[in-house]
Design an enzyme around this catalytic site. Structure first.
Site, PDB file in Angstrom:
ATOM      1  N   GLU A 187     -10.833  -9.681 -27.334  1.00 31.04           N
ATOM      2  CA  GLU A 187     -10.080  -8.675 -26.997  1.00 31.04           C
ATOM      3  C   GLU A 187     -10.086  -7.292 -27.431  1.00 31.04           C
ATOM      4  O   GLU A 187     -10.572  -6.660 -28.594  1.00 31.04           O
ATOM      5  CB  GLU A 187      -8.593  -9.166 -27.079  1.00 31.04           C
TER       6      GLU A 187
ATOM      7  N   GLU B 257     -11.555  -7.755 -31.800  1.00 31.57           N
ATOM      8  CA  GLU B 257     -13.040  -8.199 -31.420  1.00 31.57           C
ATOM      9  C   GLU B 257     -13.397  -9.403 -31.208  1.00 31.57           C
ATOM     10  O   GLU B 257     -14.287  -9.461 -30.539  1.00 31.57           O
ATOM     11  CB  GLU B 257     -13.479  -6.665 -31.834  1.00 31.57           C
TER      12      GLU B 257
END
Length: 347
Positions: free
Chosen positions: A172, A315
């Site tokens: 994300e 991430e």
């Protein structure tokens, strides 16, 4: 699409898992000496229906979205960083991007709700909103949008699998997204935001009470139904969180393992498993995040992380690191011989 996909998730092949465990127990090593690697490959066989599963075509799907609650000063970085990093990830310039080069992992950077209009051929456009609404003033999104965000996650899982991926990771990018993640965790567990709110991306410790107050206010105002995961997503969630939950559901429906990243991804996994407990059978943990609510999230999910390296980037970086260990488990299973095959009797 969401409910049709949920209905397609099959139970693990327990008979095959028993067979694979028996063989792994008799590989030419002391029984149990490779620890979690042995458990991983047994679970992979049950997911895939293959006694010799492989995870050599790796992909991480990074859901990128902004959060209206940042209007309440709950993040240390400006929201413009979401777009900047969404662009940098597929170009290999961020934490997960740089490590993806080393591990030959394909990255999908998905705009599911960045608050800026732009064109970038490196980013997959699936924008549903220009960021969620400020959940301190009302619901973050409508129920319809929450379902659509879940379905985009499913579509992205299918897309990556169609392009050859045999293992997925969830990532994300969204400034402020530890705030809705903590709100969701609070609703699902009943724990007060004042007990579980953490620093996120280096939010100042002296302002954590304010961040917890914002989360608490949002929950009190919106009254999310703890028994309805879509209601929780709609009222205090995020588009990136919903997208990751959908990716997990899509992977499970296709019998493809999905590796959970850190705190925010684990909260997404809780949502996915609330929609169907069977999703959990297809999830593998990665790392123990340093974010304050992470241990509660992993304990609630019931999957023990096997990497302890003080990570908290997000991430998808932790999921990417786990890929190497999972692939090692596959090669252990595929390449090692048993005592019988070696002509050595076990005393």
């Amino acid at each position: 699409m969401l409910y049709e996909t949920l209905s397609q998730i099959k139970p693990l092949d327990r008979e095959l898992m028993t067979s694979v465990k028996h063989r792994v127990d008799h590989l030419i090593k002391p029984q149990g000496s490779l620890g979690a690697l042995e458990d991983i490959v047994v679970k992979l066989s049950g997911m895939t229906g293959n006694p010799f599963p492989m995870t050599d075509n790796k992909a991480i799907i990074v859901m990128c979205a902004d959060h209206g609650v940042c209007d309440e000063y709950v993040a240390s970085a400006p929201q413009s960083v979401t777009l900047q990093q969404a662009r940098n990830i597929p170009r290999g310039l961020t934490g997960v991007g740089s490590m993806a080069k080393q591990s030959h992992t394909k990255l999908y950077s998905v705009d599911i709700g960045i608050n800026t209009d732009f064109e970038d051929t490196y980013i997959i456009p699936h924008k549903l909103m220009h960021g969620t609404n400020n959940m301190r003033k009302g619901p973050a999104m409508t129920r319809e949008i929450a379902v659509k965000a879940l379905e985009i996650g499913i579509q992205m899982a299918y897309h990556a699998i169609d392009e050859g991926a045999n293992i997925l990771g969830t990532g994300e990018m969204g400034i402020g997204n530890t705030t809705p993640s903590t709100a969701i965790l609070s609703v699902l567990t009943g724990q007060s935001p004042f007990e579980i709110t953490g620093m996120g991306a280096n939010f100042p410790a002296d302002k954590l009470k304010h961040k917890a107050t914002v989360i608490n206010d949002a929950i009190v105002l919106n009254k999310p139904d703890a028994s309805d995961p879509i209601d929780i997503l709609a009222k205090v969630g995020g588009l990136d969180i919903a997208g990751m939950a959908g990716t997990m559901i899509g992977g499970a429906a296709k019998g493809v393992p999905v590796v959970i990243d850190g705190f925010i991804a684990t909260v997404a996994a809780l949502i996915a498993c609330e929609l169907s407990p069977s999703v959990k059978d297809y999830l593998l943990p990665s790392h123990a995040s340093l974010e304050k609510g992470a241990k509660l999230a992993t304990d609630t999910l019931g999957l023990e992380p096997f990497i302890h390296m003080n990570l908290r980037l997000g991430e998808g970086s932790g999921a990417l690191l786990a890929f190497g260990l999972i692939e090692a488990a596959c090669y252990m299973n595929k390449e090692m011989i048993t005592f019988d095959e070696a002509g050595i009797g076990i005393v």
